[in-house]
Scaffold this active site. Structure first.
Site, PDB file in Angstrom:
ATOM      1  N   GLU A 135     -24.882  36.701  73.526  1.00 25.15           N
ATOM      2  CA  GLU A 135     -24.957  37.733  72.361  1.00 25.15           C
ATOM      3  C   GLU A 135     -25.193  39.465  72.900  1.00 25.15           C
ATOM      4  O   GLU A 135     -25.625  40.088  72.354  1.00 25.15           O
ATOM      5  CB  GLU A 135     -26.086  38.273  70.489  1.00 25.15           C
ATOM      6  CG  GLU A 135     -27.419  37.046  71.176  1.00 25.15           C
ATOM      7  CD  GLU A 135     -28.370  36.013  72.042  1.00 25.15           C
ATOM      8  OE1 GLU A 135     -29.155  35.982  72.206  1.00 25.15           O
ATOM      9  OE2 GLU A 135     -27.371  34.833  72.718  1.00 25.15           O
ATOM     10  N   CYS A 190     -28.521  28.465  74.135  1.00 20.42           N
ATOM     11  CA  CYS A 190     -30.532  28.763  74.990  1.00 20.42           C
ATOM     12  C   CYS A 190     -31.148  27.689  74.392  1.00 20.42           C
ATOM     13  O   CYS A 190     -30.552  25.692  74.166  1.00 20.42           O
ATOM     14  CB  CYS A 190     -31.060  29.674  74.769  1.00 20.42           C
ATOM     15  SG  CYS A 190     -32.966  29.701  75.631  1.00 20.42           S
ATOM     16  N   TYR A 191     -32.287  27.594  73.594  1.00 18.82           N
ATOM     17  CA  TYR A 191     -32.855  26.126  73.115  1.00 18.82           C
ATOM     18  C   TYR A 191     -31.573  25.686  71.845  1.00 18.82           C
ATOM     19  O   TYR A 191     -32.634  24.080  71.660  1.00 18.82           O
ATOM     20  CB  TYR A 191     -34.063  26.940  71.644  1.00 18.82           C
ATOM     21  CG  TYR A 191     -35.258  25.862  71.332  1.00 18.82           C
ATOM     22  CD1 TYR A 191     -36.327  25.473  72.023  1.00 18.82           C
ATOM     23  CD2 TYR A 191     -34.298  26.076  69.520  1.00 18.82           C
ATOM     24  CE1 TYR A 191     -36.442  24.554  71.183  1.00 18.82           C
ATOM     25  CE2 TYR A 191     -35.911  25.020  69.788  1.00 18.82           C
ATOM     26  CZ  TYR A 191     -36.671  23.994  70.192  1.00 18.82           C
ATOM     27  OH  TYR A 191     -37.223  23.091  69.372  1.00 18.82           O
ATOM     28  N   HIS A 229     -27.075  32.820  77.009  1.00 23.04           N
ATOM     29  CA  HIS A 229     -27.251  34.296  75.611  1.00 23.04           C
ATOM     30  C   HIS A 229     -25.676  35.121  75.383  1.00 23.04           C
ATOM     31  O   HIS A 229     -25.631  36.275  76.407  1.00 23.04           O
ATOM     32  CB  HIS A 229     -28.973  35.441  75.872  1.00 23.04           C
ATOM     33  CG  HIS A 229     -29.428  34.437  75.511  1.00 23.04           C
ATOM     34  ND1 HIS A 229     -29.641  34.140  74.748  1.00 23.04           N
ATOM     35  CD2 HIS A 229     -31.186  33.592  75.902  1.00 23.04           C
ATOM     36  CE1 HIS A 229     -31.161  33.323  74.239  1.00 23.04           C
ATOM     37  NE2 HIS A 229     -31.716  33.501  75.563  1.00 23.04           N
ATOM     38  N   GLY A 248     -35.281  30.624  70.875  1.00 26.26           N
ATOM     39  CA  GLY A 248     -36.028  30.139  70.881  1.00 26.26           C
ATOM     40  C   GLY A 248     -37.192  30.406  72.009  1.00 26.26           C
ATOM     41  O   GLY A 248     -36.840  29.729  73.113  1.00 26.26           O
ATOM     42  N   ASP A 262     -30.346  55.387  53.462  1.00 27.00           N
ATOM     43  CA  ASP A 262     -29.845  53.829  52.873  1.00 27.00           C
ATOM     44  C   ASP A 262     -30.051  54.352  51.394  1.00 27.00           C
ATOM     45  O   ASP A 262     -29.196  53.686  50.964  1.00 27.00           O
ATOM     46  CB  ASP A 262     -31.382  52.700  52.893  1.00 27.00           C
ATOM     47  CG  ASP A 262     -31.836  52.353  54.725  1.00 27.00           C
ATOM     48  OD1 ASP A 262     -30.101  52.402  55.146  1.00 27.00           O
ATOM     49  OD2 ASP A 262     -32.204  52.442  54.711  1.00 27.00           O
ATOM     50  N   LYS A 311     -27.895  48.074  59.321  1.00 23.56           N
ATOM     51  CA  LYS A 311     -28.682  49.499  59.218  1.00 23.56           C
ATOM     52  C   LYS A 311     -27.001  49.848  60.075  1.00 23.56           C
ATOM     53  O   LYS A 311     -26.527  50.714  59.518  1.00 23.56           O
ATOM     54  CB  LYS A 311     -29.300  49.896  60.234  1.00 23.56           C
ATOM     55  CG  LYS A 311     -29.365  51.553  59.910  1.00 23.56           C
ATOM     56  CD  LYS A 311     -30.584  51.537  58.791  1.00 23.56           C
ATOM     57  CE  LYS A 311     -30.791  53.285  58.502  1.00 23.56           C
ATOM     58  NZ  LYS A 311     -31.387  53.699  57.903  1.00 23.56           N
TER      59      LYS A 311
END
Length: 513
Positions: free
Chosen positions: A170, A81-82, A168, A54, A226, A369
């Site tokens: 990710e 992290c945060y 991080h 964050g 979609d 997506k």
């Protein structure tokens, strides 16, 4: 039943990326707000919880917090992290503002045995983005990693299954970041990797059948990914109870109507109503130059055409009760809440009349997506549809800069086909977010053969992007640009000049209008 991981969002861009990475490990994830209570978490019964990064400091007032009782639920928690700093502070550790942050690539040093970093080398490169740092880990935690400015870069309480990392995992810049997430999910939390394309399809098909029963269903096909995948899922679930409507505005890509008809009528056996409304759209757009007015006219006329079909199908009281919408998970996240069960307007069709009411079927509302594309492949949709680049709702109408006429639409359709065809031949189509042609409604002087010409220019527009919020102009190879330009002049009547758009977003938008 699919086991769920809650990703607690502390207000940065990281939560969606973490949720996607969890799913790449074949585990289902759901993003929740940091205001969630321990009782609400208990009711959701997640198999694990991940606290996101964050933009705030834990010492700011106000700063996002977390119900401390969540740590006592016995559910494995990973703070990032945060989220790591908040966990340290709430459980009795110390978080300090050292005045020296870490940003970007940083060396992480492993210490001793680590569940999260099992079989890792002594040092790896990770991605940091923090001002504060954990100075002292709470009681019960073992420090298993540090960085030059972060004495507690990784801390683990194996007994309570509480873990935290300052970096991080990710992001792609962190070496073995996905391995760390997988270790947490599969080994610490013990979650099996069962979230697959096959399981998604089985789950969605069962949900659609339970919702729809024997009622009829209506779906507006736009030619986009979609709506096509949503329609294919509903077809697999309820078969001939589905009727699809494709409104041909005259502003679609080359052979798009035929491709949709081929796929859904012949391959899937769906009843498809192909509304050929080109004349009505061109008549309505005559003399209109303003982009917003063009969008409004096209959107409203589409609604009228769709409304007409829906009313005709509803004559005698036996019409469709349900309407399929291709809502994706990012749409749900951005809305901040779920959608109402009953719908009277929706973004795919552009706002249905108030007296035309449907119950909503949203088979993609839990998917990102990239997951939608993979599900489409699994369902047997052609690659040309599954991997199709984004296309604006008003179609070619907003790629003609100026008045939209039948002649200009035909020129642009043929030009767009050439651009995309050469991009595909060069193997670049999936690398680009969008690649297309633009036709400014001006004429330029040229020389072809022994005579002068007075014809339209075509602009080549190609961009790279991850999410369309920002975009960079694509550095297409010169030989590809040359092939496109030569074919445009040679094959498309009415074109005598080709230009390349080298504008990024910002300052420009991806589309010209």
């Amino acid at each position: 039943m699919t086991q769920n991981v809650l990703v607690v969002d502390f207000g940065a861009q990281y939560a969606q990326l973490i949720a996607r990475r969890v799913r790449e490990a074949h585990v289902y994830s759901e993003i929740v707000q940091s205001t969630i209570s321990a009782d609400e978490v208990r009711a959701k019964a997640p198999a694990a919880i991940i606290l996101s990064g964050g933009p705030k400091s834990v010492y700011e007032v106000p700063a996002p917090s977390l119900d401390p009782a969540i740590y006592e639920l016995g559910i494995p928690v990973l703070g990032i992290c945060y989220g790591a700093q908040l966990m340290a502070q709430q459980l009795g550790g110390d978080v300090a503002n050292t005045g020296v942050g870490e940003y970007g690539r940083t060396t992480l040093t492993r210490h001793g045995t680590s569940v999260l970093m099992d079989e890792w080398p002594q040092s790896v490169t990770c991605w940091m983005s923090h001002g504060d740092a954990i100075a002292t880990a709470p009681d019960g935690f073992v420090v298993t990693g540090s960085s030059p400015e972060g004495p507690v870069a990784v801390m683990e309480d194996v007994a309570r299954r509480l873990h935290a990392v300052q970096f991080h995992p990710e992001v792609a810049h962190t070496e073995r970041g996905q391995d760390l997430l997988a270790n947490f999910l599969h080994h610490v939390a013990g979650i099996p990797p069962t979230w697959t394309n096959t399981s998604i399809i089985e789950d969605r098909v069962a949900a659609i059948r339970a919702q729809v029963g024997t009622e009829k269903v209506l779906c507006a096909l736009s030619g986009g990914v979609d709506s096509a995948v949503a329609a294919a899922l509903v077809t697999k679930a309820v078969g001939k109870q589905l009727t699809c409507v494709f409104v041909d505005t005259g502003l679609m890509r080359k052979d798009e109507g035929e491709q949709i008809e081929e796929t859904f009528t012949r391959q899937f056996g769906v009843e498809l109503i192909h509304v050929k409304a080109q004349d009505r759209f061109f008549d309505a757009l005559a003399g209109v130059i303003d982009p917003e007015e063009k969008r409004k006219i096209i959107g409203e006329l589409f609604i009228r055409e769709f409304e007409t079909v829906a009313r005709e199908l509803g004559q005698g009281g036996d019409g469709p009760r349900f309407l399929v919408q291709g809502t994706l998970y990012p749409d749900v996240i951005e809305s901040g809440s779920g959608h109402a069960a009953n719908i009277k307007s929706h973004h795919n069709v552009g706002g249905l009349p108030e007296d035309l009411s449907f119950d909503l079927v949203e088979p993609l509302r839990n998917l990102f997506k990239d997951e939608v594309r993979h599900v489409g492949e699994e369902l047997g949709l052609p690659a040309e549809i599954v991997w199709r680049q984004p296309f604006p709702g008003p179609g070619l109408g907003v790629r003609i800069v100026g008045e939209v006429t039948r002649e200009r639409a035909e020129i642009l359709r043929n030009a767009d086909y050439v651009v995309v065809d050469e991009i595909k031949k060069a193997g670049l189509y999936r690398e680009l977010w969008q690649s297309f042609a633009v036709l400014p409604a001006v004429r330029t002087v040229g020389v072809m053969g022994d005579g002068r010409t007075y014809a339209y220019p075509i602009i080549i527009r190609a961009v790279t992007s991850d999410d369309a919020m920002t975009a960079d102009w694509a550095r297409l190879p010169y030989d590809v640009i040359e092939k496109i330009a030569n074919r445009l002049i040679r094959e498309v009547d009415g074109v005598n000049r080709v230009a390349l758009d080298v504008t990024s977003k910002p300052p420009g938008t991806i589309e010209w209008e």
